[in-house]
Design an enzyme around this catalytic site. Structure first.
Site, short mmCIF file in Angstrom:
data_model
loop_
_atom_site.label_atom_id
_atom_site.label_comp_id
_atom_site.label_asym_id
_atom_site.label_seq_id
_atom_site.Cartn_x
_atom_site.Cartn_y
_atom_site.Cartn_z
N SER A 199 42.00 46.45 42.82
CA SER A 199 41.19 46.99 41.73
C SER A 199 41.14 45.95 40.63
O SER A 199 41.71 44.87 40.75
CB SER A 199 41.82 48.27 41.18
OG SER A 199 42.98 47.94 40.44
N LYS A 200 40.48 46.30 39.53
CA LYS A 200 40.30 45.35 38.42
C LYS A 200 41.62 44.84 37.87
O LYS A 200 41.68 43.76 37.29
CB LYS A 200 39.49 46.02 37.31
CG LYS A 200 38.01 46.00 37.60
CD LYS A 200 37.21 45.89 36.33
CE LYS A 200 35.81 45.41 36.63
NZ LYS A 200 34.88 45.64 35.56
N ARG A 201 42.67 45.64 38.04
CA ARG A 201 43.99 45.22 37.55
C ARG A 201 44.42 43.90 38.19
O ARG A 201 45.19 43.14 37.62
CB ARG A 201 45.04 46.27 37.91
CG ARG A 201 45.22 47.36 36.90
CD ARG A 201 46.27 48.33 37.37
NE ARG A 201 45.97 48.83 38.72
CZ ARG A 201 46.82 48.80 39.73
NH1 ARG A 201 48.00 48.29 39.58
NH2 ARG A 201 46.47 49.30 40.91
N HIS A 202 43.99 43.68 39.41
CA HIS A 202 44.44 42.49 40.14
C HIS A 202 43.54 41.28 39.93
O HIS A 202 43.83 40.19 40.38
CB HIS A 202 44.50 42.79 41.64
CG HIS A 202 45.33 43.99 41.97
ND1 HIS A 202 44.79 45.20 42.32
CD2 HIS A 202 46.67 44.16 41.96
CE1 HIS A 202 45.77 46.07 42.54
NE2 HIS A 202 46.91 45.47 42.32
N GLY A 203 42.43 41.47 39.24
CA GLY A 203 41.45 40.39 39.06
C GLY A 203 40.07 41.01 39.25
O GLY A 203 39.96 42.17 39.63
#
Ligand code: GLU
Length: 514
Positions: free
Chosen positions: A255-259
């Site tokens: 998800s966006k948390r990872h990039g």
């Protein structure tokens, strides 16, 4: 038999990292084996089709350097490559007749209300939901004729064989078996006559001579239906390769948390297309040795399906940064300026930074302001090209992304670069520094403007001041000239700045020495 693979996106949204990996592995397999890489647009779901999305897919793949040998944009022996156009040509209608006549498909006239009631009943009875029978699977020809004569709408469903075992041989997972009674009868042709993915993709895979169906493992549950279709037609089955999902470093769904998840955002952030490909290729695949930073030729040479990993592939943004740095350092001095300028001038890069809002700034660090990033990059774009060509190679060692060139190069363009106050406090108050700056001011017009002469000059100061180390010379001079405590080699940057630019900065530094 020569390898033929297809990337078959449904253009309904943005091109995400998972789809890029899918396209890349097929590209590498085709190039490794001298095979054919095909682009097929699966746009039969007209309610979800999005023309912008198709454009984004084609442009992003082009940026990433994933090219095709056949496809809607280049044609080929199996044109058209867009399923909505193939439908208009009657391709699927012809093949569904074959299945109907052989009894492997049937017309089902259930109304949406009847289907909802069936699902409700199944849920209440705690049995698998789906269409396993109903009256239409076993309806007599006269019942069907009657419904048709009454003008009832219908779908065409696949008749999955019952009371048997369906076997899928998957290249990564090996043999997978299904009790056929747990596999429902999928819709092959919708009420509007459009084929579903299940039907159109398999018919096209056969017609186009696809040798390997490589796709994400979310399609595994559909694989028994697809195997049954191939068997119903009596076609040779391609090799099935279901690739494990990509997860974040923490093992959780990407998800966006990872990039960023949109591939174009990596372009905007300053990742080189090849670095992204190199990084993505290694998610779920290994060359069988310890190599990580690889050229395109090395990736193609090494790519082999035996290197596909059965466990979920990890997306590690730090590894991407590391690989990007390596590939940036690999750009030749002659290409570097055009690579950076192309980046700065790219329409999407500009749009990205203009609208950039940092979602979770690093604790203790000032948040990134996108328009500042762009403003710094623009200084490179508007400066004298020979000056830029002498600056960029000096920064190449230190940057992680192309965007970092803006920050790294800024002090070269500002007559009076902003000062790191802590560094000023630390160095400019030292007793010898005022004299040092005055002497340098006098000397820079006198000595040749070269790395060697500045090197000799500053070492001479060290001797004259009886300093044990060169630090008390180079650190204050660096702060005076660049405003920062770190950056490219001091003698090199002095030679690039030249006496006139250094003069203005040293005069300001002298004023700050109180
Ligand atoms: N159109 C499907 C998708 O976008 C393709 C799946 C496949 O490769 O078979 O997910």
């Amino acid at each position: 038999m020569s390898v033929r693979v297809r990337f078959a996106p449904s253009p309904t949204g943005l091109l995400h990292v998972g789809a890029l990996r899918d396209a890349l592995h097929k590209f590498l397999l085709a190039r490794h084996s001298g095979g054919t890489n095909i682009l097929r647009i699966e746009d039969t779901d007209r309610t979800r089709y999005n023309a912008d999305s198709e454009k984004e897919f084609i442009e992003t793949l082009h940026w990433a350097g994933i090219d095709f040998d056949e496809g809607p944009h280049i044609g080929g022996p199996h044109a058209p490559y867009r399923q909505s156009v193939r439908k208009e040509k009657g391709i699927y209608a012809e093949w569904i007749q074959v299945l109907l006549s052989k009894g492997f498909a049937y017309k089902a006239f259930d109304t949406p209300e009847e289907l909802a009631a069936m699902r409700e009943q199944q849920t209440a009875n705690k049995v698998n939901t789906g269409y396993f029978g109903g009256i239409w699977r076993d309806a007599t020809p006269s019942q069907v004729a009657e419904a048709e004569a009454a003008g009832k709408t219908y779908v065409i469903r696949q008749r999955i064989p019952r009371d048997t075992t369906i076997v899928v041989e998957d290249l990564i997972r090996g043999r997978i078996e299904w009790d056929s009674n747990t596999v429902d009868d999928p819709v092959l042709i919708k009420t509007d006559g459009m084929p579903t993915y299940h039907f159109a993709a398999m018919v096209d895979d056969h017609i186009m001579g696809i040798t390997h169906i490589m796709r994400g493992e979310e399609w595994i549950s559909s694989a028994p239906k697809h195997v049954c279709l191939f068997e119903a037609f009596g076609w040779d089955k391609p090799v099935f390769v279901h690739c494990p999902v990509i997860v974040g470093n923490d093992g959780k769904k990407l998800s966006k948390r990872h990039g960023a998840t949109r591939v174009l955002d990596y372009k905007a952030q300053g990742y080189l297309p090849h670095a992204l490909k190199n990084f993505i290729a290694l998610i779920g695949w290994s060359p069988g040795d310890e190599r990580e930073a690889m050229t395109e030729a090395e990736l193609i040479e090494a790519f082999d399906l035996s290197g596909m990993q059965p466990s979920p592939g990890k997306f590690d943004i730090d590894k991407l940064k590391w690989i990007n740095g390596i590939h940036i350092r690999g750009v030749s001095a002659s290409e570097l300026v055009s690579v950076v300028l192309q980046y700065v001038c790219d329409e999407y890069v500009r749009e990205y930074w203009t609208n950039f809002v940092e979602e979770s700034p690093m604790p203790g660090k000032a948040p990134i302001v996108g328009t500042d990033v762009l403003a710094k990059l623009d200084k490179i774009a508007s400066a004298d090209s020979a000056y830029v060509a002498s600056i960029l190679p000096m920064l190449q060692e230190r940057v992680v992304t192309l965007a970092d060139f803006g920050d790294g190069a800024e002090f070269f363009f500002d007559d009076l670069p902003s000062m790191d106050q802590k560094a000023v406090d630390k160095w400019f108050k030292q007793e010898h520094v005022r004299g040092l700056f005055s002497r340098l001011l006098a000397d820079i017009g006198r000595v040749p403007c070269s790395v060697e002469s500045y090197d000799a000059l500053l070492k001479q100061y060290q001797v004259d001041l009886s300093l044990e180390k060169l630090g008390p010379i180079v650190h204050p001079v660096r702060v005076a000239l660049t405003g920062k405590t770190a950056g490219p080699g001091l003698f090199e940057l002095m030679a690039v700045l030249g006496p006139d630019r250094m003069k203005v900065r040293l005069e300001r530094a002298l004023e700050l020495c109180v």
